[in-house]
Design a protein around this motif. Structure first.
Motif, PDB file in Angstrom:
ATOM      1  N   VAL A  65      53.624  47.707  37.411  1.00 11.96           N
ATOM      2  CA  VAL A  65      52.653  46.731  36.902  1.00 11.96           C
ATOM      3  C   VAL A  65      53.363  45.694  36.030  1.00 11.96           C
ATOM      4  O   VAL A  65      53.066  44.499  36.108  1.00 11.96           O
ATOM      5  CB  VAL A  65      51.514  47.433  36.132  1.00 11.96           C
ATOM      6  N   PHE A  66      54.312  46.118  35.220  1.00 14.20           N
ATOM      7  CA  PHE A  66      55.074  45.218  34.351  1.00 14.20           C
ATOM      8  C   PHE A  66      55.832  44.188  35.190  1.00 14.20           C
ATOM      9  O   PHE A  66      55.781  42.985  34.911  1.00 14.20           O
ATOM     10  CB  PHE A  66      56.031  46.037  33.490  1.00 14.20           C
ATOM     11  N   VAL A  67      56.510  44.644  36.234  1.00 13.40           N
ATOM     12  CA  VAL A  67      57.275  43.734  37.104  1.00 13.40           C
ATOM     13  C   VAL A  67      56.338  42.785  37.849  1.00 13.40           C
ATOM     14  O   VAL A  67      56.630  41.582  37.977  1.00 13.40           O
ATOM     15  CB  VAL A  67      58.170  44.536  38.072  1.00 13.40           C
ATOM     16  N   LEU A  68      55.204  43.293  38.339  1.00 12.34           N
ATOM     17  CA  LEU A  68      54.238  42.418  39.009  1.00 12.34           C
ATOM     18  C   LEU A  68      53.721  41.336  38.067  1.00 12.34           C
ATOM     19  O   LEU A  68      53.538  40.180  38.467  1.00 12.34           O
ATOM     20  CB  LEU A  68      53.062  43.231  39.555  1.00 12.34           C
ATOM     21  N   SER A  69      53.494  41.688  36.798  1.00 10.95           N
ATOM     22  CA  SER A  69      53.012  40.711  35.814  1.00 10.95           C
ATOM     23  C   SER A  69      54.043  39.623  35.564  1.00 10.95           C
ATOM     24  O   SER A  69      53.703  38.441  35.457  1.00 10.95           O
ATOM     25  CB  SER A  69      52.661  41.412  34.497  1.00 10.95           C
ATOM     26  N   ILE A  70      55.304  40.010  35.464  1.00 12.44           N
ATOM     27  CA  ILE A  70      56.369  39.010  35.295  1.00 12.44           C
ATOM     28  C   ILE A  70      56.453  38.130  36.543  1.00 12.44           C
ATOM     29  O   ILE A  70      56.620  36.908  36.440  1.00 12.44           O
ATOM     30  CB  ILE A  70      57.712  39.705  35.004  1.00 12.44           C
ATOM     31  N   LEU A  71      56.309  38.731  37.730  1.00 12.20           N
ATOM     32  CA  LEU A  71      56.370  37.985  38.978  1.00 12.20           C
ATOM     33  C   LEU A  71      55.264  36.933  39.061  1.00 12.20           C
ATOM     34  O   LEU A  71      55.495  35.818  39.551  1.00 12.20           O
ATOM     35  CB  LEU A  71      56.292  38.947  40.166  1.00 12.20           C
ATOM     36  N   VAL A  72      54.077  37.253  38.585  1.00 15.25           N
ATOM     37  CA  VAL A  72      52.980  36.270  38.581  1.00 15.25           C
ATOM     38  C   VAL A  72      53.379  35.048  37.766  1.00 15.25           C
ATOM     39  O   VAL A  72      53.170  33.899  38.190  1.00 15.25           O
ATOM     40  CB  VAL A  72      51.674  36.893  38.024  1.00 15.25           C
ATOM     41  N   GLU A  73      53.963  35.268  36.603  1.00 18.57           N
ATOM     42  CA  GLU A  73      54.379  34.139  35.759  1.00 18.57           C
ATOM     43  C   GLU A  73      55.525  33.362  36.384  1.00 18.57           C
ATOM     44  O   GLU A  73      55.563  32.134  36.307  1.00 18.57           O
ATOM     45  CB  GLU A  73      54.763  34.616  34.356  1.00 18.57           C
ATOM     46  N   TRP A  74      56.460  34.056  37.015  1.00 18.30           N
ATOM     47  CA  TRP A  74      57.561  33.342  37.670  1.00 18.30           C
ATOM     48  C   TRP A  74      57.024  32.471  38.799  1.00 18.30           C
ATOM     49  O   TRP A  74      57.418  31.307  38.931  1.00 18.30           O
ATOM     50  CB  TRP A  74      58.603  34.329  38.211  1.00 18.30           C
ATOM     51  N   LEU A  75      56.117  33.019  39.605  1.00 19.65           N
ATOM     52  CA  LEU A  75      55.532  32.238  40.699  1.00 19.65           C
ATOM     53  C   LEU A  75      54.721  31.055  40.173  1.00 19.65           C
ATOM     54  O   LEU A  75      54.630  30.026  40.831  1.00 19.65           O
ATOM     55  CB  LEU A  75      54.655  33.131  41.579  1.00 19.65           C
ATOM     56  N   SER A  76      54.152  31.198  38.990  1.00 21.00           N
ATOM     57  CA  SER A  76      53.358  30.118  38.411  1.00 21.00           C
ATOM     58  C   SER A  76      54.224  28.975  37.892  1.00 21.00           C
ATOM     59  O   SER A  76      53.731  27.862  37.720  1.00 21.00           O
ATOM     60  CB  SER A  76      52.497  30.648  37.261  1.00 21.00           C
ATOM     61  N   HIS A  77      55.505  29.243  37.626  1.00 27.24           N
ATOM     62  CA  HIS A  77      56.362  28.216  37.026  1.00 27.24           C
ATOM     63  C   HIS A  77      57.627  27.920  37.809  1.00 27.24           C
ATOM     64  O   HIS A  77      58.475  27.157  37.353  1.00 27.24           O
ATOM     65  CB  HIS A  77      56.749  28.645  35.600  1.00 27.24           C
TER      66      HIS A  77
END
Length: 159
Positions: A68-80
């Motif tokens: 879940v932690f890695v998925l959350s970071i991935l969402v932010e990376w994809l957003s920026h």
């Protein structure tokens, strides 16, 4: 005497167990779904029986939190992220942008479903992952130019 606990029209009889395709009865194990936050290491996150019982596989809860932690970071990376090169053709750029959007929305929904397990640890790692992801990819700390003309290939997420 009918106290309103039975199905209407059954005359006070309880409904029979469900039947499978072979006509044989099968019983489902009922699991309580939490509707308030709880603290515990035995939870179902995203998939049924995953990560499973903490007593049987104690490390799996921590693997689920890391996931879940890695998925959350991935969402932010994809957003920026900036993956579309300047001068790319409009069709190719549009396809890449559309695929990035679909991936970001899919991953964000996975994080949302994980948080809907109502496990306090999952909620905390999801927020921590989004926070750390924003710090690295969205804040001005690691930006080279101020102010950037365009910060990402995708528009901001809207709720």
């Amino acid at each position: 005497m009918d106290h309103g606990h039975d199905m209407p029209g059954t005359g006070g009889m309880a409904a029979p167990p469900p039947m499978n395709n072979t006509g044989m009865m099968h019983h489902h194990k009922m699991m309580m779904m939490h509707m308030t936050f709880f603290w515990g290491k035995s939870a179902e996150i995203v998939f049924s029986s995953w990560p499973g019982s903490f007593e049987k596989r104690p490390y799996m809860y921590f693997v689920a939190l890391l996931f879940v932690f890695v998925l959350s970071i991935l969402v932010e990376w994809l957003s920026h992220c900036r993956l579309i090169k300047p001068g790319s053709g409009p069709v190719a750029a549009g396809l890449v942008q559309t695929l990035l959007h679909a991936l970001r929305v899919g991953v964000a929904y996975m994080v949302m479903l994980a948080v809907m397990s109502f496990n306090g640890g999952v909620f905390l790692v999801a927020v921590a992952g989004q926070t750390l992801g924003f710090f690295f990819f969205g804040s001005r700390v690691f930006k080279e130019t101020h102010p950037p003309t365009e910060t990402s290939d995708l528009p901001p997420m809207s709720c």
